[in-house]
Design a protein around this motif. Structure first.
Motif, PDB file in Angstrom:
ATOM      1  N   VAL A  91       0.834  -1.197   0.000  1.00  0.00           N
ATOM      2  CA  VAL A  91       0.000   0.000   0.000  1.00  0.00           C
ATOM      3  C   VAL A  91       0.871   1.249   0.000  1.00  0.00           C
ATOM      4  N   THR A  92       0.620   2.126  -0.984  1.00  0.00           N
ATOM      5  CA  THR A  92       1.324   3.405  -1.106  1.00  0.00           C
ATOM      6  C   THR A  92       0.302   4.469  -1.497  1.00  0.00           C
ATOM      7  N   PRO A  93       0.726   5.728  -1.569  1.00  0.00           N
ATOM      8  CA  PRO A  93      -0.203   6.759  -2.053  1.00  0.00           C
ATOM      9  C   PRO A  93      -0.672   6.524  -3.491  1.00  0.00           C
ATOM     10  N   ASP A  94      -0.023   5.594  -4.207  1.00  0.00           N
ATOM     11  CA  ASP A  94      -0.403   5.323  -5.587  1.00  0.00           C
ATOM     12  C   ASP A  94      -1.241   4.053  -5.729  1.00  0.00           C
ATOM     13  N   THR A  95      -1.772   3.556  -4.590  1.00  0.00           N
ATOM     14  CA  THR A  95      -2.616   2.362  -4.642  1.00  0.00           C
ATOM     15  C   THR A  95      -3.962   2.658  -3.985  1.00  0.00           C
ATOM     16  N   PRO A  96      -4.934   3.132  -4.743  1.00  0.00           N
ATOM     17  CA  PRO A  96      -6.256   3.376  -4.164  1.00  0.00           C
ATOM     18  C   PRO A  96      -6.886   2.077  -3.671  1.00  0.00           C
ATOM     19  N   VAL A  97      -7.684   2.187  -2.622  1.00  0.00           N
ATOM     20  CA  VAL A  97      -8.346   1.036  -2.010  1.00  0.00           C
ATOM     21  C   VAL A  97      -9.853   1.243  -2.105  1.00  0.00           C
ATOM     22  N   PHE A  98     -10.542   0.234  -2.637  1.00  0.00           N
ATOM     23  CA  PHE A  98     -11.998   0.251  -2.727  1.00  0.00           C
ATOM     24  C   PHE A  98     -12.525  -0.652  -1.615  1.00  0.00           C
ATOM     25  N   ALA A  99     -13.250  -0.072  -0.673  1.00  0.00           N
ATOM     26  CA  ALA A  99     -13.710  -0.794   0.511  1.00  0.00           C
ATOM     27  C   ALA A  99     -15.216  -1.000   0.455  1.00  0.00           C
ATOM     28  N   VAL A 100     -15.631  -2.268   0.584  1.00  0.00           N
ATOM     29  CA  VAL A 100     -17.040  -2.629   0.539  1.00  0.00           C
ATOM     30  C   VAL A 100     -17.588  -2.755   1.957  1.00  0.00           C
ATOM     31  N   PHE A 101     -18.645  -2.024   2.252  1.00  0.00           N
ATOM     32  CA  PHE A 101     -19.319  -2.074   3.555  1.00  0.00           C
ATOM     33  C   PHE A 101     -20.727  -2.625   3.344  1.00  0.00           C
ATOM     34  N   THR A 102     -21.100  -3.616   4.124  1.00  0.00           N
ATOM     35  CA  THR A 102     -22.415  -4.243   3.937  1.00  0.00           C
ATOM     36  C   THR A 102     -23.398  -3.932   5.064  1.00  0.00           C
ATOM     37  N   GLY A 103     -22.946  -3.226   6.115  1.00  0.00           N
ATOM     38  CA  GLY A 103     -23.804  -3.003   7.270  1.00  0.00           C
ATOM     39  C   GLY A 103     -23.553  -4.012   8.366  1.00  0.00           C
ATOM     40  N   ARG A 104     -22.635  -4.927   8.161  1.00  0.00           N
ATOM     41  CA  ARG A 104     -22.274  -5.919   9.173  1.00  0.00           C
ATOM     42  C   ARG A 104     -20.765  -5.832   9.401  1.00  0.00           C
ATOM     43  N   HIS A 105     -20.360  -5.609  10.658  1.00  0.00           N
ATOM     44  CA  HIS A 105     -18.951  -5.472  11.038  1.00  0.00           C
ATOM     45  C   HIS A 105     -18.277  -4.295  10.322  1.00  0.00           C
ATOM     46  N   ASP A 106     -19.062  -3.248  10.051  1.00  0.00           N
ATOM     47  CA  ASP A 106     -18.491  -2.101   9.354  1.00  0.00           C
ATOM     48  C   ASP A 106     -17.409  -1.410  10.175  1.00  0.00           C
ATOM     49  N   GLU A 107     -17.552  -1.450  11.491  1.00  0.00           N
ATOM     50  CA  GLU A 107     -16.550  -0.763  12.326  1.00  0.00           C
ATOM     51  C   GLU A 107     -15.175  -1.399  12.162  1.00  0.00           C
ATOM     52  N   LYS A 108     -15.121  -2.708  11.972  1.00  0.00           N
ATOM     53  CA  LYS A 108     -13.836  -3.376  11.759  1.00  0.00           C
ATOM     54  C   LYS A 108     -13.237  -2.971  10.412  1.00  0.00           C
ATOM     55  N   THR A 109     -14.081  -2.908   9.378  1.00  0.00           N
ATOM     56  CA  THR A 109     -13.586  -2.508   8.064  1.00  0.00           C
ATOM     57  C   THR A 109     -13.112  -1.065   8.090  1.00  0.00           C
ATOM     58  N   LEU A 110     -13.769  -0.216   8.902  1.00  0.00           N
ATOM     59  CA  LEU A 110     -13.300   1.168   9.032  1.00  0.00           C
ATOM     60  C   LEU A 110     -11.897   1.233   9.631  1.00  0.00           C
ATOM     61  N   HIS A 111     -11.592   0.332  10.554  1.00  0.00           N
ATOM     62  CA  HIS A 111     -10.228   0.277  11.103  1.00  0.00           C
ATOM     63  C   HIS A 111      -9.221  -0.026   9.995  1.00  0.00           C
ATOM     64  N   ASN A 112      -9.592  -0.947   9.094  1.00  0.00           N
ATOM     65  CA  ASN A 112      -8.702  -1.274   7.979  1.00  0.00           C
ATOM     66  C   ASN A 112      -8.543  -0.098   7.036  1.00  0.00           C
ATOM     67  N   VAL A 113      -9.622   0.657   6.841  1.00  0.00           N
ATOM     68  CA  VAL A 113      -9.539   1.859   6.023  1.00  0.00           C
ATOM     69  C   VAL A 113      -8.546   2.850   6.623  1.00  0.00           C
ATOM     70  N   GLU A 114      -8.622   3.029   7.912  1.00  0.00           N
ATOM     71  CA  GLU A 114      -7.708   3.966   8.575  1.00  0.00           C
ATOM     72  C   GLU A 114      -6.259   3.503   8.471  1.00  0.00           C
ATOM     73  N   GLU A 115      -6.062   2.166   8.468  1.00  0.00           N
ATOM     74  CA  GLU A 115      -4.698   1.631   8.314  1.00  0.00           C
ATOM     75  C   GLU A 115      -4.094   2.016   6.961  1.00  0.00           C
ATOM     76  N   VAL A 116      -4.879   1.875   5.897  1.00  0.00           N
ATOM     77  CA  VAL A 116      -4.323   2.190   4.583  1.00  0.00           C
ATOM     78  C   VAL A 116      -4.228   3.695   4.373  1.00  0.00           C
ATOM     79  N   GLN A 117      -5.133   4.451   4.972  1.00  0.00           N
ATOM     80  CA  GLN A 117      -5.046   5.903   4.856  1.00  0.00           C
ATOM     81  C   GLN A 117      -3.794   6.437   5.543  1.00  0.00           C
TER      82      GLN A 117
END
Length: 611
Positions: free
Chosen positions: A514-540
């Motif tokens: 992961v670098t500033p040149d690798t965009p990440v597309f994150a899928v949220f379904t309404g289940r365990h979204d808070e965990k996926t948000l943690h992963n989003v913050e990691e790549v950001q």
């Protein structure tokens, strides 16, 4: 993976000269979606067989046809996707014998062609290509020289072949088309004064919707006045004429720039067909061939599939796991050679859009031989999978021309979701938590998808996310297979690097990329979204931009990600279908901006009918 088309006409019945060349070229154009690198036609008129073939596209072939001007009342055509030998004029189909008496086109792989070639060469036959196919016309020629009829000669040749094949041929002096099938699809089209033959119905759909699906071991002799189907020993067999419910316009772009975009926009109608009549008024699942109790003896479920169908299977497995039903998903290419243990209580579900995927067919055959019950989830009523499996569930998506699967994935997931509900009730004896909410969400899918299509969010992102170092897709639960499918679509049609991951797996290795040149597309379904948000913050924190796909009501997601693509608020089990539509649109618009061949991506074919 290649395309076969053929036509024979009774000129007297049609009131014209019965020439089939334009029909053959039209049939080949209708099969371009299957993928190819060369093309050719052969016609028979009087005492001659004329072959025209070229490396490249149908336009190059049509130009050559305009120079040679072949004619004939019987002819075969082919689009080739190279397996044996490079894409050259010499390796293109049709292939002929030494005397130019027989012209043959072939889909599949002849595994013993090398030994046959050596045997034929020792008998004085000469070869002009590197292909496995070229042995066939020489075998036919030998049988003809021994006094066999053309269909008898084709049977004799087919008996010598090992592997998978669909063969079609014309013979000098005969206004007929001959064909044989073993492990590769062939279908006959029935019309007044004409017969068609093809590897797929869209080849001749503009001429007739009446078809005869051939089975392994079938040999056909077709004339303008009729057709005869026999087995390999020459005994007549009955293959019924069926009418497909597809219309000719279904195989046209209908004003869209690409088939893929048209088929993305056809998803509301496809989903309507997939669900219609299958959810009863009292909120129960009504699968026409599977009443309650149909799966009461099932102890575990195994899915076998490839590509997009594999991702749809992962989606279904996740739903079953949430409901307490044991299930596994296997890549059909691996399962065919190293199958999992099964018994009579195992349900093996073959998920295949075409019903002709070679690896998937081999997998269910192995499972059936070991005693498992088999079920095909497919789009094609007369397909091999539908015929060979114990049962079939049809996704009703209609014809899909673009190589990259779109509406078939959505329809597969919808049909599999209903199957999951039936399995859950039969296996566990309970309906499952929030079942009514899910069924209502499935019923709303057509309108929810239409709402997404009426927006234009992904189009505005295309320029921002093209020409990057890489593109990552992440998700949890049913969002994980959607992430895999999103990455697959992106790489298929943009030719850019893309990978899909379970969101929690990023920190176990992929985060290093992961670098500033690798965009990440994150899928949220309404289940365990808070965990996926943690992963989003990691790549950001590593500088990556994040595109979040989530419910329009997900304020936390919208506030955290760099770009937000909303989907209608729905049940978590259905949210993945909606998120996938947004990712399809992202891939399409980036590929369009890059000028890619969207409907016919390089090196890829629509239906993979060889192992």
């Amino acid at each position: 993976m290649c395309g076969i088309t053929a036509c024979v006409t009774a000129a007297a019945d049609r009131g014209d000269d019965g020439d089939v060349v334009d029909v053959l070229l039209g049939g080949l154009r209708n099969l371009e979606y299957r993928g190819y690198d060369s093309a050719g036609v052969a016609t028979t008129a009087g005492d001659g067989v004329t072959v025209v073939k070229r490396e490249g596209g149908i336009d190059e072939l049509a130009e050559a046809v305009g120079v040679v001007e072949p004619t004939g009342r019987a002819g075969v055509g082919h689009t080739r996707w190279s397996t044996h030998g490079a894409p050259t004029d010499a390796n293109a189909h049709p292939h002929t014998d030494c005397a130019n008496r027989v012209a043959v086109v072939h889909n599949g792989i002849i595994e013993n062609y090398q030994s046959l070639r050596e045997e034929l060469a020792a008998d004085g036959h000469s070869f002009t290509s590197e292909t496995d196919t070229e042995v066939v016309p020489h075998l036919v020629a030998e049988a003809l020289a021994d006094g066999a009829t053309p269909d008898g000669a084709l049977r004799a040749a087919a008996d010598r072949l090992e592997g998978s094949f669909a063969l079609a041929m014309v013979v000098r002096g005969h206004d007929a088309v001959y064909a044989a099938r073993q492990g590769s699809p062939l279908v006959v089209g029935v019309a007044d004064g004409r017969r068609f033959l093809a590897s797929d119905v869209p080849s001749f759909l503009q001429h007739t919707r009446d078809v005869v699906y051939l089975e392994d071991g079938d040999v056909v002799r077709a004339t303008g006045d009729g057709h005869e189907v026999t087995d390999r020993s020459g005994r007549p067999v009955d293959r019924p004429v069926e009418s497909v419910d597809w219309q000719a316009e279904d195989a046209e772009r209908d004003g869209f720039d690409h088939y893929m975009l048209k088929e993305i926009h056809e998803q509301p109608a496809a989903l309507e067909r997939a669900v219609n009549g299958r959810v009863s008024a009292d909120g129960d699942v009504h699968l026409e061939d599977f009443p309650p109790g149909s799966f009461a003896d099932v102890s575990d479920v195994q899915f076998v599939a490839c590509g997009t169908s594999y991702h749809a299977s992962l989606y279904a497995r996740q739903l079953l796991a949430e409901r307490g039903v044991p299930a596994q998903v296997f890549s059909a290419g691996e399962y065919a050679t190293t199958p999992a243990p099964v018994d009579e209580d195992t349900l093996v579900v073959a998920v295949t859009q075409s019903g002709e995927t070679a690896d998937t067919l081999q997998s269910v055959r192995r499972a059936a031989a070991d005693g498992a019950r088999t079920l095909a989830v497919t789009n094609v009523v007369g397909s091999t999978a539908a015929r060979e499996c114990d049962d079939a569930l049809f996704i009703r998506a209609g014809p899909e021309i673009g190589v990259a699967a779109t509406k078939t994935f959505s329809s597969q997931v919808a049909a599999l979701s209903l199957l999951v509900e039936r399995l859950t009730g039969d296996v566990t004896g309970t309906a499952g938590e929030h079942r009514d909410d899910l069924l209502r969400a499935l019923d709303r899918l057509p309108s929810d998808v239409q709402q997404i299509l009426d927006q234009s969010g992904p189009a505005g992102l295309a320029d921002r996310f093209r020409d990057r170092e890489g593109h990552f897709f992440i998700g949890r639960g049913v969002g994980f297979p959607v992430a895999l499918e999103g990455a697959l679509k992106f790489k298929e049609i943009t030719y850019e690097h893309a990978e899909g991951f379970a969101a929690g797996e990023l920190k176990h290795g992929p985060l290093a990329l992961v670098t500033p040149d690798t965009p990440v597309f994150a899928v949220f379904t309404g289940r365990h979204d808070e965990k996926t948000l943690h992963n989003v913050e990691e790549v950001q924190s590593r500088g990556a931009e994040v595109v979040g796909i989530a419910s329009e009501a997900s304020a936390d997601v919208a506030a955290t990600v760099d770009e937000f693509l909303p989907i209608p608020d729905t049940h978590p089990a259905a949210a993945g279908v909606l998120a996938n539509v947004q990712l399809q649109l992202v891939s399409y618009h980036v590929a369009d901006l890059l000028g890619r061949s969207i409907d016919k991506p390089r090196n890829l074919a629509k239906s993979v009918t060889v192992e």
